[in-house]
Design a protein around this motif. Structure first.
Motif, mmCIF file in Angstrom:
data_model
loop_
_atom_site.group_PDB
_atom_site.id
_atom_site.type_symbol
_atom_site.label_atom_id
_atom_site.label_comp_id
_atom_site.label_asym_id
_atom_site.label_seq_id
_atom_site.Cartn_x
_atom_site.Cartn_y
_atom_site.Cartn_z
ATOM 1 N N LYS A 191 0.865 -1.145 -0.023
ATOM 2 C CA LYS A 191 -0.051 0.201 0.029
ATOM 3 C C LYS A 191 0.870 0.986 -0.176
ATOM 4 O O LYS A 191 1.532 1.484 1.039
ATOM 5 C CB LYS A 191 -0.845 0.074 1.215
ATOM 6 N N GLN A 192 1.036 1.992 -1.055
ATOM 7 C CA GLN A 192 2.079 3.061 -1.264
ATOM 8 C C GLN A 192 1.519 4.180 -0.653
ATOM 9 O O GLN A 192 -0.003 4.576 -0.227
ATOM 10 C CB GLN A 192 1.728 3.517 -2.723
ATOM 11 N N GLY A 193 2.415 4.919 0.159
ATOM 12 C CA GLY A 193 1.975 6.259 0.974
ATOM 13 C C GLY A 193 1.784 6.002 2.180
ATOM 14 O O GLY A 193 1.222 6.874 2.975
ATOM 15 N N TYR A 194 1.806 4.840 2.752
ATOM 16 C CA TYR A 194 1.365 4.285 4.224
ATOM 17 C C TYR A 194 2.669 3.670 4.901
ATOM 18 O O TYR A 194 3.718 3.249 4.252
ATOM 19 C CB TYR A 194 0.421 3.180 4.224
ATOM 20 N N VAL A 195 2.734 3.542 6.110
ATOM 21 C CA VAL A 195 3.863 3.268 7.042
ATOM 22 C C VAL A 195 3.299 2.221 8.312
ATOM 23 O O VAL A 195 2.115 2.548 8.827
ATOM 24 C CB VAL A 195 4.790 4.056 7.619
ATOM 25 N N GLU A 196 3.800 1.182 8.355
ATOM 26 C CA GLU A 196 3.457 0.271 9.428
ATOM 27 C C GLU A 196 4.074 0.748 10.605
ATOM 28 O O GLU A 196 5.160 0.954 10.758
ATOM 29 C CB GLU A 196 3.770 -1.398 9.447
ATOM 30 N N GLY A 197 3.271 0.821 11.721
ATOM 31 C CA GLY A 197 4.025 1.217 13.015
ATOM 32 C C GLY A 197 4.453 -0.020 13.733
ATOM 33 O O GLY A 197 4.567 -1.306 13.394
ATOM 34 N N SER A 198 5.083 0.419 15.242
ATOM 35 C CA SER A 198 5.333 -0.769 15.897
ATOM 36 C C SER A 198 4.531 -1.693 16.575
ATOM 37 O O SER A 198 3.105 -1.254 16.716
ATOM 38 C CB SER A 198 6.028 -0.065 17.034
#
Length: 242
Positions: A191-198
């Motif tokens: 999913k472009q433009g997204y980041v997975e957190g901790s």
């Protein structure tokens, strides 16, 4: 009575290790795609005496696969992994897998992780982009398009569920069983433009920290009480007429 001392000591060793893993989890609540450490404890039975005594083993560290929340970053070079897949990059001693999809383009065009390691495709080859080219689009399959040309595909890999993971850095892992490239993107993808957190939940980890600290203090009190009873027994037996 002496068995109680050894049992208490083994419990303290196990709890100390648990406290260390919880502290590390708490320290990484803001680390992208961090996987928490959990400890697998076992009971060791001693048959040295007539009555079996159960001791706590120090425990083995296990890296959890529980995912963190996905948030929008707006950066076209950020990709979050949807599903159970992993991104691969070329580490100093071999392939390393991560779900930290914060990517960057090196001056020579190599697609890299935020730590500067080359990201690879499903065949293990490095991916090169044009640093001065047009906008970049990353599809669910990992296919990268720049200037209307598909120039590479980010590899997505599946790690066997029964594989043991060894931590590399904060968010990387190396499995003891080979990972396989994912070709079906109906459940897994990017999913472009997204980041997975901790994956660490700060409130849950703090609760566990308090619980483990109290258990450690309770075990310490038990050991002190057992030592006091043993000393009193020795003094009593040593008195004349006893």
């Amino acid at each position: 009575m002496q068995s109680a001392l050894y049992v208490g000591l083994s419990a303290q060793v196990a709890l100390e290790k648990r406290l260390q893993t919880i502290a590390n989890n708490v320290a990484n609540v803001n680390t992208a795609a961090f996987r928490t450490d959990v400890v697998k404890f076992e009971t060791v039975l001693s048959k040295a005496g007539p009555t079996p005594v159960a001791f706590s083993s120090p425990g083995d560290n296990i890296i959890s696969r529980e995912m963190g929340n996905i948030t929008e970053s707006g950066n076209p070079l950020d990709v979050a992994v949807v599903g159970q897949g992993w991104i691969a990059f070329a580490g100093p001693n071999g392939t390393v897998y991560t779900r930290d999809g914060r990517l960057q383009i090196a001056p020579n065009g190599d697609l890299q992780t935020v730590s500067g390691f080359p990201v690879v495709d499903s065949g293990g080859a490095q991916i090169t982009l044009d640093p001065n080219g047009g906008p970049i689009s990353i599809a669910r399959s990992g296919a990268i398009t720049q200037d209307n040309n598909e120039i590479g595909t980010i590899g997505l890999f599946s790690i066997p569920a029964d594989a043991n993971l060894e931590r590399y850095g904060n968010s990387g892992v190396t499995p003891d069983r080979p990972a396989t490239a994912i070709a079906d993107f109906s459940r897994d993808g990017f999913k472009q433009g997204y980041v997975e957190g901790s994956g660490a939940n700060p409130m849950l980890e703090l609760t566990r920290l308090i619980s483990a600290s109290r258990a450690f203090d309770g075990t310490n009190s038990m050991i002190e009480g057992t030592e006091s009873s043993l000393q009193n027994a020795i003094r009593t037996l040593g008195e004349p007429g006893k």
